[in-house]
Design an enzyme around this catalytic site. Structure first.
Site, PDB file in Angstrom:
ATOM      1  N   GLY A  58       0.965  -1.114  -0.006  1.00  0.00           N
ATOM      2  CA  GLY A  58       0.107   0.141   0.032  1.00  0.00           C
ATOM      3  C   GLY A  58       0.721   1.042   0.007  1.00  0.00           C
ATOM      4  O   GLY A  58       0.337   2.347  -0.014  1.00  0.00           O
ATOM      5  N   THR A  59       2.291   1.111  -0.128  1.00  0.00           N
ATOM      6  CA  THR A  59       3.134   2.130   0.265  1.00  0.00           C
ATOM      7  C   THR A  59       3.468   2.750  -1.170  1.00  0.00           C
ATOM      8  O   THR A  59       3.967   4.027  -1.366  1.00  0.00           O
ATOM      9  CB  THR A  59       4.576   1.413   0.422  1.00  0.00           C
ATOM     10  OG1 THR A  59       4.702   0.346  -0.008  1.00  0.00           O
ATOM     11  CG2 THR A  59       4.319   1.069   2.174  1.00  0.00           C
ATOM     12  N   ARG A  90      16.828  11.567  -2.089  1.00  0.00           N
ATOM     13  CA  ARG A  90      15.811  12.068  -3.068  1.00  0.00           C
ATOM     14  C   ARG A  90      14.558  11.442  -2.912  1.00  0.00           C
ATOM     15  O   ARG A  90      14.449  10.180  -2.756  1.00  0.00           O
ATOM     16  CB  ARG A  90      16.515  11.847  -4.533  1.00  0.00           C
ATOM     17  CG  ARG A  90      15.609  12.262  -5.482  1.00  0.00           C
ATOM     18  CD  ARG A  90      16.157  11.646  -7.147  1.00  0.00           C
ATOM     19  NE  ARG A  90      14.784  11.617  -7.917  1.00  0.00           N
ATOM     20  CZ  ARG A  90      14.777  10.843  -8.804  1.00  0.00           C
ATOM     21  NH1 ARG A  90      15.667  10.115  -9.067  1.00  0.00           N
ATOM     22  NH2 ARG A  90      13.725  10.625  -9.432  1.00  0.00           N
ATOM     23  N   PRO A 108       7.082  12.452  -4.456  1.00  0.00           N
ATOM     24  CA  PRO A 108       6.573  13.114  -3.263  1.00  0.00           C
ATOM     25  C   PRO A 108       5.271  12.848  -2.804  1.00  0.00           C
ATOM     26  O   PRO A 108       4.886  12.633  -1.433  1.00  0.00           O
ATOM     27  CB  PRO A 108       6.691  14.473  -3.591  1.00  0.00           C
ATOM     28  CG  PRO A 108       7.693  14.275  -4.726  1.00  0.00           C
ATOM     29  CD  PRO A 108       7.691  13.013  -5.460  1.00  0.00           C
ATOM     30  N   GLU A 145       9.883   4.051   7.656  1.00  0.00           N
ATOM     31  CA  GLU A 145       9.537   3.901   9.186  1.00  0.00           C
ATOM     32  C   GLU A 145       9.953   5.265   9.657  1.00  0.00           C
ATOM     33  O   GLU A 145       9.760   5.616  10.639  1.00  0.00           O
ATOM     34  CB  GLU A 145      10.356   2.620   9.692  1.00  0.00           C
ATOM     35  CG  GLU A 145       9.956   1.433   9.106  1.00  0.00           C
ATOM     36  CD  GLU A 145      11.171   0.500   9.272  1.00  0.00           C
ATOM     37  OE1 GLU A 145      11.102  -0.661  10.103  1.00  0.00           O
ATOM     38  OE2 GLU A 145      12.162   0.445   8.600  1.00  0.00           O
TER      39      GLU A 145
END
Lengths: 729, 328
Positions: free
Chosen positions: A461-462, A618, A622, A695
């Site tokens: 889901g990231t 980097r 975003p 995290e």
């Protein structure tokens, strides 16, 4: 960039593990122990077997054939084999499986199984077990004890005693659960001697290996498919008992079997983050320079195995330099469900204790908390003495303070009120190791102009689907719409999986290598294929640029070339071997700032705003990165204010094993979060300059909140979660 | 979950005709189905009563009558409730989640079963679930349990926010059973657990809740419901207070209504506090001594002692929030 799988997800088209219903599917319902320690003397399954639709009841007395993993290489979460013995190691342990035609029939029959136990005394109190604690197993290269003393200093206690100013306090927190929205599941279907498994996992390859080992078959016979995962947070990194039990039942019955854990079952079958007690003592000179630091952590450990929380680890050993350091991690082994990794294992709890202790020290010194941290700013890793590949934590403090308005922080605790609320501000640092783990990516350039980018990694889901699309497009120089990513399948090129904030760095570095390899292969194809217009050219005269081969007098897109040569595709595989060069230290950094209000009558702590500044190299995407940091911060809000298992010391029972009583934050608990990325590419670590962000949002936020609560009320809460009862004064 | 028969009823007589010892009525299902999945309730027959004509929210002269099958969300936003009984609207909105409020009915809300974790876990002893098996909460995990109305064989709190607000305004509950219709004060409808915690209400076998009636009390416009909980929403009260005050010209309290939740085995009215509030102005110094009477006789357990402090403060907070617009 928007998620490429976003539309699928919001329309319900994305298929999760339990969404699969193969023909002739049967349903499993797990039987769990209702005592925490002892042996099963008898299980009466006769009534359950007679119930409507029941196909089989498996118990330790009528077991399935499952095998241990003597190598320890498979990623099983525990040290025992389900149904292989009658021993009960914790309450909520898998002791059987009922299989029936429908889920409801299986559940109805499960209630009819009567189990008798010979119970033994239960040890489930961390506090009571501390005198018998033992050294923690090393974790991620950190030994249980690290001692570093300046010349002439005899002990850490002497160093503390000789410091101008000291603070010392104990910090604690309860067991915590991943509580992923998608419950764990397995749909196991055999075809001959080959097994297909659908089910959410952070490591399709590891899941396949674990299941294969348990079943006693070769890993090549097991195909794990897991394209979408409804949250993992470490809870889906390991393979827990339900998966192998379900696959073995499917083999025994000759039918596909689906087992979906109930919410209550996830609390005990799947590992948790250990309960933790810590003590931190800091010594400093009057100007705030740290002279000594002692951090001792005690973590709960299960007799059934697992990975305990390692609080006195990285955060303590790396963030602040001090001439005298004693960091020690111990474990207390108990009759509790297994512990395992959970988002920022070690740093989550360690940062809470250390960053609160620094706030207490700042208070005692009369210093601003940021000034104290700046005074103790490490320019080389204090543990290895290596320089960092990139560290801009000082800028995180500066930028964060300005964006948040830190200068308006109340100087004296408990002095600012807004209506019936007391208001305060707090901050803390965050740190996480930057990791890359082995990963291979295969890119196949196709005649239709598209490029397949394949890897057996996972998307929690990231945003991995999107990440592979973006970096595939970037490295191949073609539009994102021409990239076709594939992941979440154990038969794709190898990936260890996604954990340790390593997913983006590992996979995209392999994408870069694969892109280089596939363009080399394309040129080779172009100069050798008999129908190629480039045939006979020196490869050195041909360059790949933006989806095309450029050569003297011409330019041809790879789709056109492959069409001309009548070739379906040209492919190559690139790898990231994982590991880091020994020249530098690699970490992501950041700073959290938050404002809380605490009701002056009734004590509810509520957040009003958060600013988080992240230095993680980097940031490739975003948009998803911001989401991920907000998610990390939200988990930290749970850490600080709401979450914790209520474990009954006498029975080993988790008293709040459901989402009405185990309180994860709801939207109303999460204030506006201002996420800012510094965006300094770290090309020493990674070819595209990226470090991990999975995290870093979670680490430190609980301390920032606890520090803000102190600033608002003058009450220092060192026992998480910070609930109403601790703030009534 | 036990296998069961599912039937529907279109009118009261049809529902009563199908009722038996092994029957459960199904309205919103948010309690019943949940507990059936857990094996706590195991009816052999479920009668769906959603088609019964127990809807509407209208004045019948002396009271505002709310049909038992009205959904929580509908009642919470009803203009007559929002304007005339702010504490009722606020209590409804403080409960559950929007999704549950769209399903759950007023009648079902009032008949909610306890949220005690032992009641809901069939592997533990519970006098309320299975009489005379013992109470696991007394010596177990009891942070969320009651400090008032205990002393019997159960210490679970009554979970409803709505019931607290309704008890505060002297609402009555209308019932219909084999002996016909009857009506009683809602406060009398709930029974203390005593020696028979499994009997929670005065409801007779097969009897249905048809409506609640809220007496007309114009001054209840100055009322509120304050709920203290461990997160901002979607959880049960640690303590809650439904308060209404009628103020005299000088700003002193002419009469007050105070009922509390999250702390007692039933929705808990506090007549002693109400009496002591008479004549107080809505300032902290004057209402605090009255609110302190709330915990007279409280019996804290191992983990919930904080409620003895929290409850009076919750009442004070609620009262002081009503001071808006009052001339000092």
């Amino acid at each position: 960039m928007n998620r490429v799988d976003g539309r699928q997800k919001v329309t319900g088209a994305a298929e999760y593990g339990a969404d699969h219903d193969p023909d002739r599917l049967a349903h499993g319902y797990l039987l769990l122990s209702t005592i925490a320690h002892g042996t099963i003397s008898a299980m009466d399954t006769a009534s359950a077997r007679r119930a409507d639709g029941v196909l089989a009841v498996y118990t330790p007395f009528e077991p399935l054939t499952l095998h241990p993993d003597p190598s320890g290489l498979s990623m099983t979460g525990q040290n025992w084999v389900p149904l292989a013995d009658t021993q009960v190691r914790y309450r909520g342990q898998v002791i059987g499986l009922v299989v029936a035609e429908t889920f409801e029939q299986a559940r109805a029959a499960a209630i009819r199984v009567a189990t008798r136990y010979d119970a033994l005394p239960v040890a489930a109190s961390l506090e009571a077990g501390i005198p018998g604690a033992t050294a923690a197993p090393p974790l991620f290269g950190e030994a249980a004890v690290l001692d570093r003393l300046a010349d002439g200093v005899a002990s850490i206690d002497d160093a503390l005693a000789g410091s101008d100013v000291t603070v010392s306090a104990g910090y604690s927190q309860p067991i915590k659960h991943h509580a992923a929205l998608e419950p764990h599941s397995t749909v196991a279907a055999w075809s001959g001697d080959r097994l297909t498994v659908h089910g959410g996992t952070q490591s399709p390859t590891g899941h396949a290996q674990s299941i294969a080992t348990s079943l006693g078959v070769d890993v090549s016979a097991v195909h794990v498919i897991s394209p979408h995962i409804g949250g993992g947070f470490g809870g889906k990194a390991m393979t827990w008992a339900y998966a192998a039990v379900t696959a073995a039942a499917a083999r025994d019955l000759g039918r596909p079997v689906k087992t979906v854990l109930t919410r209550e079952q996830t609390f005990t079958i799947v590992g948790h983050r250990s309960a933790v007690r810590q003590t931190v003592a800091l010594g400093a000179s009057r100007d705030g320079t740290l002279t000594a630091m002692r951090h001792v952590g005690h973590a709960g450990m299960s007799t059934s195995g697992g990975i305990p929380e390692f609080s006195a680890g990285l955060f303590t050993r790396v963030l602040y330099p001090t001439p005298n350091l004693h960091a020690e991690q111990l474990v207390v082994t108990m009759d509790v469900p297994p512990c395992t990794i959970m988002r920022a294992p070690g740093e989550e709890s360690g940062s809470f204790a250390v960053e609160c202790a620094l706030d207490e020290l700042a208070e005692k010194l009369g210093m601003d908390p940021i000034d104290l941290r700046s005074r103790n700013y490490a320019t080389v890793n204090p543990a290895s003495q290596l320089p960092w590949s990139g560290k801009h934590l000082d800028e995180c403090y500066r930028v964060g303070a300005a964006r948040f308005g830190w200068s308006r922080r109340p100087r004296r605790p408990g002095t600012v009120h807004r209506g019936e609320w007391s208001v305060g501000m707090g901050m803390a640092s965050t740190l996480l190791g930057a990791n890359r783990f082995p990963a291979q990516v295969r890119i196949r350039l196709r005649a239709d102009g598209a490029a397949d980018v394949d890897c057996a990694t996972a998307d929690l889901g990231t945003g991995m689907w999107t990440m592979m699309t973006m970096t595939g497009a970037e490295t191949l120089g073609i539009p994102v719409r021409r990239i076709r990513p594939r992941l979440g399948d154990s038969t794709l090129p190898f990936s260890l999986g996604v954990f340790g904030s390593s997913g983006t760095a590992s996979v995209t570095s392999a994408v870069v290598t694969a892109a280089g390899a596939v363009t080399t292969a394309l040129i080779e194809h172009a100069v050798t294929h008999e129908r190629s217009p480039l045939r006979g050219l020196d490869p050195a005269e041909v360059t790949y640029r933006e989806g095309a081969l450029v050569y003297d007098g011409g330019r041809i897109g790879f789709g056109e070339l492959l069409t001309v040569t009548g070739t379906d595709g040209v492919e190559a595989t690139g790898a990231d071997q994982g590991g880091d060069p020994a020249t530098h230290a690699f970490h992501s950094f950041g700073a959290h700032f938050c404002e809380v209000r605490v009701n002056r009558f009734t004590g509810e702590p509520r957040l009003t705003r958060i600013t988080t500044v992240v230095d993680a190299g980097r940031i490739i995407n975003p948009k998803t990165a911001r989401s991920q940091v907000i998610g990390g911060v939200t988990m930290g809000i749970g850490h600080a204010l709401t979450e914790g298992a209520r474990l009954e010391a006498r029975s080993g029972r988790i008293a709040n094993a459901n989402l009405a009583d185990y309180l994860i934050p709801v939207n109303a608990d999460v204030p506006p979060v201002d996420v800012h990325f510094l965006q300094y590419p770290d090309t020493v670590f990674h070819p595209l300059g990226a470090r991990g962000i999975g995290e870093v949002g979670t680490v430190g936020i609980a301390a920032a909140i606890a520090n803000a609560v102190y600033n608002a009320t003058g009450i220092r809460v060192r026992d998480l979660p910070i609930t109403v009862d601790k703030l009534l004064g | 979950m036990r296998q069961f028969t599912y039937t529907t009823a279109d009118d009261l007589a049809g529902a009563l005709g199908q009722a038996g010892a092994d029957t459960a009525y199904l309205a919103g299902g948010t309690t019943l189905v949940d507990l059936m999945k857990l094996g706590v309730l195991a009816p052999g027959r479920v009668v769906d009563i959603n088609a019964l004509p127990l809807r509407g929210c209208a004045s019948d002269g002396s009271a505002l009558v709310i049909g038992a099958l009205e959904r929580m969300s509908e009642v919470a936003r009803h203009p007559a409730v929002r304007a005339g009984y702010p504490l009722v609207s606020q209590a409804l909105l403080a409960g559950a989640s929007p999704q549950l409020r769209n399903m759950a009915t007023i009648g079902g809300n009032l008949l909610q079963r306890p949220r005690c974790g032992y009641y809901r876990d069939i592997s533990t002893a519970c006098n309320r679930r299975t009489p005379d098996t013992g109470c696991s909460a007394g010596g177990g995990e009891n942070r969320n349990h009651a400090i008032l109305g205990t002393g019997g064989r159960c210490v679970a709190t009554h979970p409803s926010d709505l019931a607290v607000a309704l008890v505060a305004v002297d609402a009555t509950i209308r019932l219909y059973g084999r002996d016909g219709a009857r009506e009683m004060p809602l406060a009398d409808f709930y029974r203390l657990p005593g020696d028979t915690p499994d009997i929670e209400t005065e409801l007779r076998p097969g009897e249905l809740v048809t409506a609640v009636a809220l007496p007309k009390l114009p001054w209840v416009r100055r009322s509120t419901y304050v709920k203290v909980q461990d997160r901002a929403a979607h959880t049960f009260a640690l303590a809650s207070a439904a308060v209404a005050v009628e103020l005299g010209r000088t700003g002193a309290i002419r009469q007050a209504r105070v009922a509390v939740g999250g702390v007692a085995t039933t929705p808990w009215r506090l007549p002693a506090v109400e009496e002591a509030l008479r004549g107080c102005r809505l300032i902290r110094e004057e209402v605090e001594p009255a609110a302190a009477l709330a915990v007279a006789g409280a019996r804290p357990l191992r983990h919930n002692g904080f409620k003895v402090t929290l409850l009076p403060r919750t009442i004070v907070r609620a009262l002081l929030s009503l001071a808006e617009g009052v001339e000092p």
